[in-house]
Structures are given as structure tokens and as C-alpha cells.
Design an enzyme around this catalytic site. Structure first.
Site, PDB file in Angstrom:
ATOM      1  N   LYS A 138       0.944  -1.178   0.045  1.00  0.00           N
ATOM      2  CA  LYS A 138      -0.106  -0.083   0.181  1.00  0.00           C
ATOM      3  C   LYS A 138       1.019   1.384   0.087  1.00  0.00           C
ATOM      4  O   LYS A 138       1.637   1.361   1.171  1.00  0.00           O
ATOM      5  CB  LYS A 138      -1.018  -0.015   1.344  1.00  0.00           C
ATOM      6  CG  LYS A 138      -1.842   1.097   1.258  1.00  0.00           C
ATOM      7  CD  LYS A 138      -2.508   1.266   2.313  1.00  0.00           C
ATOM      8  CE  LYS A 138      -3.287   2.728   2.678  1.00  0.00           C
ATOM      9  NZ  LYS A 138      -3.518   3.104   3.982  1.00  0.00           N
TER      10      LYS A 138
ATOM     11  N   GLY B  13      -7.978   9.216   9.645  1.00  0.00           N
ATOM     12  CA  GLY B  13      -8.317   9.437  11.321  1.00  0.00           C
ATOM     13  C   GLY B  13      -9.443  10.274  11.475  1.00  0.00           C
ATOM     14  O   GLY B  13      -9.711  10.395  12.818  1.00  0.00           O
TER      15      GLY B  13
ATOM     16  N   ALA C 260      -9.689   5.684   4.352  1.00  0.00           N
ATOM     17  CA  ALA C 260      -9.564   6.727   5.072  1.00  0.00           C
ATOM     18  C   ALA C 260     -11.001   7.370   5.136  1.00  0.00           C
ATOM     19  O   ALA C 260     -11.449   7.744   4.230  1.00  0.00           O
ATOM     20  CB  ALA C 260      -8.298   7.819   4.598  1.00  0.00           C
ATOM     21  N   GLY C 261     -11.111   7.695   6.487  1.00  0.00           N
ATOM     22  CA  GLY C 261     -12.291   8.406   6.828  1.00  0.00           C
ATOM     23  C   GLY C 261     -13.481   7.735   7.130  1.00  0.00           C
ATOM     24  O   GLY C 261     -14.528   8.275   7.306  1.00  0.00           O
TER      25      GLY C 261
ATOM     26  N   ASN D 148      -9.592   1.253   9.753  1.00  0.00           N
ATOM     27  CA  ASN D 148      -8.682   1.234  10.837  1.00  0.00           C
ATOM     28  C   ASN D 148      -9.033   2.009  12.304  1.00  0.00           C
ATOM     29  O   ASN D 148      -9.531   1.356  12.989  1.00  0.00           O
ATOM     30  CB  ASN D 148      -7.152   1.847  10.544  1.00  0.00           C
ATOM     31  CG  ASN D 148      -6.219   1.471  11.706  1.00  0.00           C
ATOM     32  OD1 ASN D 148      -6.592   0.571  12.652  1.00  0.00           O
ATOM     33  ND2 ASN D 148      -4.887   1.413  11.276  1.00  0.00           N
ATOM     34  N   THR D 149      -8.978   3.273  11.961  1.00  0.00           N
ATOM     35  CA  THR D 149      -9.353   3.778  13.380  1.00  0.00           C
ATOM     36  C   THR D 149     -10.528   3.626  14.039  1.00  0.00           C
ATOM     37  O   THR D 149     -10.740   3.518  15.250  1.00  0.00           O
ATOM     38  CB  THR D 149      -9.333   5.571  13.074  1.00  0.00           C
ATOM     39  OG1 THR D 149      -8.029   5.635  12.384  1.00  0.00           O
ATOM     40  CG2 THR D 149      -9.181   6.488  14.311  1.00  0.00           C
TER      41      THR D 149
END
Lengths: 66, 368, 261
Positions: C95, C156, C182-183, C204-205
Site C-alpha cells: 500500500k 483518522g 480513510a475517513g 482502521n481508526t
């Protein structure tokens, strides 16, 4: 003699191999990848590769990341 | 490109179209983006009942993407020599018509007439006779004409990628190459002799021209040879395949309906104006950005009625015989036209209907 | 099945391994998510305080490792990290992240394209993290990216798919899989991306910082599956104006009386 390992100055004996360095640091060889003077070292060379005065050693491993 | 475009056979396409129901047509009309299944529904028989709604959607999309403009161009026939025997075509090798290839000076003379009449975009047309009208000839013609026109398109025999590259460098902006019919079986039956018998080579041609850097590629089918609903779906498939691979290229689609020509070929299937209309609306709704060409094969009444509803480009004042603009000689024409008006008359109607007739769309000068 | 180059994945949820409270929780969350692709980062070993080796917590027979180049500020750094990652992981999967601005961590389009081109030549399977720019997606695909990873909103932030219009264009145009990255802050965001036709999402987050990351991982699993199912089932169109749900036949349309026959 002196080397730099992950940015830290370190004294080691003449003739120490990369794998001996890892043992001293308590790092299993199969969990890290080593770069010496910006050149990636194959794992099968760890046993035989002797460190030299002034070598810049980078020991890298995977951590959590997204 | 590693793998070429493959089209399903018409039996499969027909099955896909037959699955179109009124509900699916209605759903397709309410979507922001249409899939190939939606296109199949819009081409189906039940969709005929929705023609006014399809027209409204098609008009809305066309206005949004193209504004209130209509592009105008004229064909310039360079040569009617042809090695092929295509059952439907006036240029077929075994048709007894006067054969002619314009010299560079004659081509320039014809071009000058079109220029005087106000055209800024010409389509150079030849039959397929590489020995007489090959790449060297086309290149020389284009170099002679290029300073007169903002855009030069060609509709000639299929060429190799490097040959398209040469013509692009010489000043050609666009390539039109129609499959005639996507139905392999019928294709075989009506292409009796000549290089054109090779269905696969022809279907791979738009990709070669796009790979050579041409700004615009025209595809299409000749209506009257096979099931027009399947042709429409096949065009949609070809178009979306090309778009995925050549995203820098503009695409146009033409829908020439078979017209009377020498050799008296009767269309194999009857395609009515209503059918043509449905096909145009369906493709517009399927691909909002594709240029849709309506030629002088169609009558003035129909062309005027369709203004703004989907088509974006009209030919005008066309003569389909080489040298026809300077001599008023119509012998040896490819087909007879349905709209006999001059470019000024066509442009006047376009303006009257509230559209700007655009005589050029791009300046070749900027092309590198 | 999701296919990237020649590998197939039955799960369309990729999970990042950062920000977890412990390796044990991370491990259980990955299992609950059903993910077959997890991202990891590369760092210098902290010699004073070496952490556990993350690879020991992940069953690499069942789960694909996707090393990232996080921290790289330009193409040169990313390429160096990529080669280290390949030496460490033994896989060419990568990635690619090039983030020069440490505040927003937004990806640099120019260096991402440069690095992708080079790494493809070096034999990597490159999945570049990118802003939701459709032309960039096509350019990356043209130089050999195996998939593209447009962001939904800055990393994040948990803001969801703020780039929906652009992501929709990318999905429509791309020949390679589109992984929204992301997001994605809630399972509904993941569903939205999947309903739009994204091939996969990376989370992830949102999992790592949940009160119960393991349950949240399960929630994302279901959300991704539901979104994909809805996409495949064919969503009805939405509209800003009312549309009748009874048949529209006979509704006013264009006058077409100029047509012959």
C-alpha cells in the site's frame, strides 16, 4: 570499534556478525529486516556478514499501521 | 492492449433485451447512471411505450452535457474505388458506377468549396482500395487541406496503429469506422469479398486508432442489416469497453439507416424512424457524454424534430460522390441523401430552434 | 469474490492494525472482522523498548499482509520503504502512501504517481493511497497500479465519504478495483461506499478506538457485506424530487409527432 545502530552509537568487537548483533539486542532475526549503509541485507547473509567500523545499521520491523 | 473486445452472439444479446420489462424501463429512466442491463431495457419492445419519457430524459442529459449547441460537418468523398463487395454499398467492386479518385488539386478544389460554404470540419471518405487511396495518398491530402479546416475526420479503410499515427501527425483529428453489423453471421453473409470480410480485424480497429492518439473515434452500425435492438446493445458494449481503455478519447456513435443505392440492395430488416429514435434516446441515456451523429441520410423533417433531443452532430449539404461539390455530378454516389438543404439552410433551422450551430469544435493547431 | 491482480478475496473489508490498545485486542478484532487483508507499517526497532513483533499475532497463512509506506514524505523515501517492506514480508504487495504534509496526511499526487510507476517496474503489486481524483486514478491505473485507494475524508477523521461525487466517478471509470480508504468512521459509511460500487473498504481508526473494537469489527463486517449485497441487487435510484411509484406510462413527455410512422 564503533557502529551506528538505529541512529545510536554502539561499541562492538571486531569481527562481530550481523546475527551476533541481533542476539545481543534480543531481536529474533526473522522478525526484522536489516539495512547496512542503505543496502538491504538478505536474511541468509546475517550469519556471515561481519560489521565494519562506522557502519550505519538500520533494524526495521512491522508495527501496527493503517 | 492485451485482450481485444469480444461481443456476445446476437442470441445472447436478444435474450438480454427480452428480459426488459416496463418496470425495468421505468427504473432505468430514473437512474443517474445506466448499466448495460438498463440499456438493454431501454432498447426493449416495452420501452416503446416510454418514448416520450425517454425523449425528455435524453433532452435533459443532452442539454446538460452539450449545452444548446449542434455541431455541423460535411463529408468530402475522395475516392469511390473499392476492392470490397459489400451487398448494401453503392461503392461495391461489382457495381457498375463511374470510378473516380480525386487528385490532390481536385481534393483541394472540393475543400475550398466547402470552406466557402462555411464548413470548418470535414470528414474525408474513401472506399477501400489501398493501392489507389492508401495512407500515402491520405497523408498528402490531409497535409494539403489541414490549414483550411479546424478539424479533419476520416472514414476510410481500417488501418494499422502506426498508419493512424502518421495520419494523426499529418493533421487528422478523428477516425470513424463502423462495424456495419455486430452480428457475426450476417456480417459474413453480406461481405462477399475483399479485406472487409475479416470481422475481427474490423472490430479491433477503433482500439488501434485510439491507441495511436486520435482525439475522437466514431463507431456505429448500419441499420437495416440485423436486429437493431441487438446492434444498439452491442454498440453500448463496445463503447463501454473502449471507454475503460481509452479514457482520453472522445467517442461518437452514428446510426446510418440503409438508403437506396446502386445495386438495389433491399434492407434485410426494416428499421423505422420510431426505432431509430428509440435507439438514439437509449444510447444517450446510457452514455451522457457520447457524441451522436445524425447524417443527411435522414429527412429534414426528422432531423429538425430531433434537434436537442439527443443527437449532437449533423452533417449538412452532403454529396456522397467524389468531386460532387464542384461538378454537381451525382453519378457514382455511395447513397442518396434524404436532406438536400444547404449548410446555411440547416444552420438557419438549427438557430431558429434555439441552438448554436457550431462549425468547428477543436483547432487542430493545438494538437501535438 | 474480489480479485486483485491474480489473488482472490472473499472478504471486502481490509483492516488496518494501528492504534489498537493491545496486540491481543487487535488480533481478536481482525478475526471478528473476517478480513483477509491487513495493513501494517514499518518502523525502526526501538532498541530501548522493542515491541512485540506484530507478525507473530497474525496468521499469515490465512491473512494477506499489505505493508504500507506510511511516513514517507516523497517518492524516494516511499520506494526505499517499499523495498524494506518486501524484504521483511516476503510479499510484493504494497500500500503506497506518500504524505508530505504531517498535519493532514493527505497524499501527494505527483510523487505517488512517480513512485507507483517505479515500483511497478520493480515488480511490486502497488495499491496507491490517493486523493479522490478521478484523473489521477486513471493515470495510476495506466502505469500499472493493481487497485486504487481513494480517500473518503482525511485519515483518522471518521468523517465518512465526503468525496462521494468523485469516488463515484472513479468507480465508474476504473478498470482496477477501487478500495475506499480513510475517513470511514462508522459501519454506515462502509455500507455507503459498498452500495456505491466500491470493491472494498479499508478501516482502521473506527475499529481500533471503539469502546469494544472486537464488536465494532463485527459490525463493519456486516455493513460491508450488506452494502455489497445491495449494490449487486441493484439499488433503485434516488432523486431530489418526488417520483411516482405507480407506472409512468402515459406521463407527459416530449412531443414526438414529427416521427414518421
Amino acid at each position: 570499534m564503533q557502529i551506528f545502530c538505529n541512529g545510536r552509537q554502539q561499541d562492538i568487537d571486531e569481527g562481530v556478525t550481523l546475527s551476533q548483533l541481533l542476539v545481543g539486542l534480543e531481536l529474533p532475526a526473522d522478525t526484522v529486516v536489516a539495512e547496512i549503509n542503505k543496502k538491504i541485507i538478505d536474511r541468509d547473509q546475517y550469519e556471515t556478514l561481519k560489521l565494519n567500523q562506522g557502519d550505519q545499521v538500520e533494524l526495521i520491523r512491522f508495527v501496527g499501521g493503517g | 492492449m492485451s485482450s481485444g473486445f469480444k461481443i456476445s452472439n446476437f442470441t445472447e444479446l436478444r435474450a438480454q433485451i427480452l428480459s426488459g420489462t416496463a418496470n425495468r424501463v421505468s427504473a432505468a429512466l430514473n437512474k443517474q447512471t445506466c448499466s448495460l442491463d438498463d440499456l438493454a431495457a431501454l432498447l426493449s419492445l416495452p420501452a416503446e411505450d416510454y418514448l416520450p419519457q425517454m425523449a425528455a430524459r435524453s433532452r435533459e442529459i443532452t442539454a446538460m452535457r452539450f449545452g444548446r449547441t449542434t455541431q455541423i460537418f460535411a463529408p468530402l468523398y475522395l475516392s469511390n474505388f473499392c476492392v470490397n463487395r459489400c451487398a448494401y454499398c453503392g461503392f461495391a467492386a461489382d457495381n457498375n458506377i463511374p470510378r473516380k479518385k480525386l487528385s490532390l488539386n481536385q481534393a483541394e478544389q472540393e475543400a475550398e468549396i466547402l470552406k466557402q460554404r462555411g464548413f470548418n470540419h470535414v470528414l474525408l471518405v474513401t472506399g477501400e482500395a489501398p493501392a489507389r487511396a492508401g495512407v500515402d495518398y491520405l497523408e498528402a491530402v490531409v497535409r494539403r487541406l489541414k490549414n483550411r479546416f479546424a478539424a479533419i475526420s476520416i472514414e476510410v479503410q481500417p488501418l494499422e496503429e502506426n498508419e493512424y499515427g502518421r495520419l494523426f501527425a499529418a493533421g487528422v483529428t478523428a477516425v470513424a469506422v463502423y462495424q456495419e453489423t455486430y452480428d457475426r453471421e450476417i456480417y459474413k453473409k453480406i461481405h462477399l469479398a475483399g479485406k472487409k470480410c475479416d470481422y475481427d480485424y474490423r472490430i479491433a480497429t477503433p482500439a488501434r486508432a485510439a491507441a495511436a492518439g486520435m482525439r475522437e473515434i466514431g463507431i456505429g452500425a448500419l441499420l437495416g442489416l440485423a436486429d437493431w435492438r441487438c446492434e444498439g446493445l452491442a454498440i453500448g458494449m463496445h463503447l463501454s469497453w473502449l471507454r475503460k481503455r481509452f479514457w482520453k478519447t472522445n467517442f461518437t456513435v452514428s446510426f446510418p439507416r440503409l438508403r437506396p443505392a446502386a445495386g438495389s440492395f433491399e434492407p434485410l430488416v426494416n428499421v423505422t424512424e420510431k426505432n431509430l429514435t428509440q435507439l438514439i434516446f437509449a444510447l444517450r441515456i446510457f452514455d451522457p457524454d457520447v457524441g451522436l451523429v445524425l447524417s443527411t441520410r435522414e429527412e429534414a423533417r426528422y432531423r429538425d424534430g430531433m434537434l436537442g433531443l439527443g443527437p449532437t452532430r449533423y452533417s449538412a449539404g452532403s454529396c456522397t460522390a467524389p468531386g460532387g461539390y464542384s461538378s454537381n455530378e451525382h453519378d457514382g454516389e455511395q447513397f442518396s441523401v434524404g436532406d438536400h438543404r444547404t449548410i446555411d439552410e440547416v444552420c438557419a433551422t438549427v438557430s431558429e430552434k434555439g441552438f448554436d450551430p457550431v462549425r468547428k469544435d477543436w483547432d487542430r493547431e493545438f494538437q501535438k | 469474490m474480489l480479485t486483485i491482480t491474480n489473488s482472490q478475496f472473499s472478504s471486502r473489508l481490509f483492516v488496518g492494525t494501528g492504534k489498537f490498545s493491545s496486540a491481543a485486542v487487535m488480533k481478536r478484532a481482525i478475526i471478528a472482522s473476517g478480513a483477509q487483508m491487513v495493513t501494517v507499517a514499518l518502523r525502526r526497532v526501538d532498541l530501548e523498548n522493542p515491541e512485540d513483533d506484530i507478525m507473530s499475532h497474525i496468521d499469515i497463512k490465512k491473512i494477506h499482509f499489505l505493508p504500507n509506506t506510511s511516513g514517507a514524505r516523497n517518492a524516494t523515501e516511499a520506494i526505499r520503504l517499499a523495498h524494506l517492506a518486501r524484504a521483511a514480508s516476503g510479499t510484493p504487495w504494497l500500500k503506497l502512501e506518500v504524505t508530505p504534509d504531517p498535519r493532514t496526511l493527505l497524499p501527494d499526487p505527483v510523487d505517488t504517481l512517480k513512485a507507483t510507476e517505479q515500483l511497478v517496474k520493480d515488480g511490486f503489486i502497488v495499491l496507491p493511497y490517493m486523493n479522490a481524483d478521478p484523473i489521477l486514478a486513471l493515470r495510476l491505473q495506466d502505469v500499472g497500479a493493481a487497485a486504487v485507494m481513494p480517500l473518503g475524508s482525511p485519515i483518522g477523521t471518521n468523517q465518512g465519504i465526503q468525496t462521494a461525487l468523485q469516488v463515484a466517478i472513479i468507480i465508474e471509470q476504473a478498470r482496477v478495483p477501487v478500495v475506499v480508504d480513510a475517513g470511514i468512521g462508522a459501519p454506515s459509511h462502509a455500507s455507503q461506499a459498498m452500495e456505491m460500487g466500491a470493491d472494498a473498504v479499508l478501516v482502521n481508526t473506527a475499529i481500533a478506538i471503539a469502546d469494544d473494537p472486537v464488536r465494532m469489527a463485527g459490525a463493519f463486517k456486516q455493513a460491508v457485506e450488506a452494502g455489497r449485497e445491495a449494490f449487486e441487487a441493484g439499488l433503485g435510484a434516488s432523486s431530489t424530487t418526488a417520483r411516482p411509484s405507480s407506472p409512468e406510462r402515459g406521463r407527459i413527455g416530449e412531443q414526438l409527432d414529427f416521427i414518421d410512422g
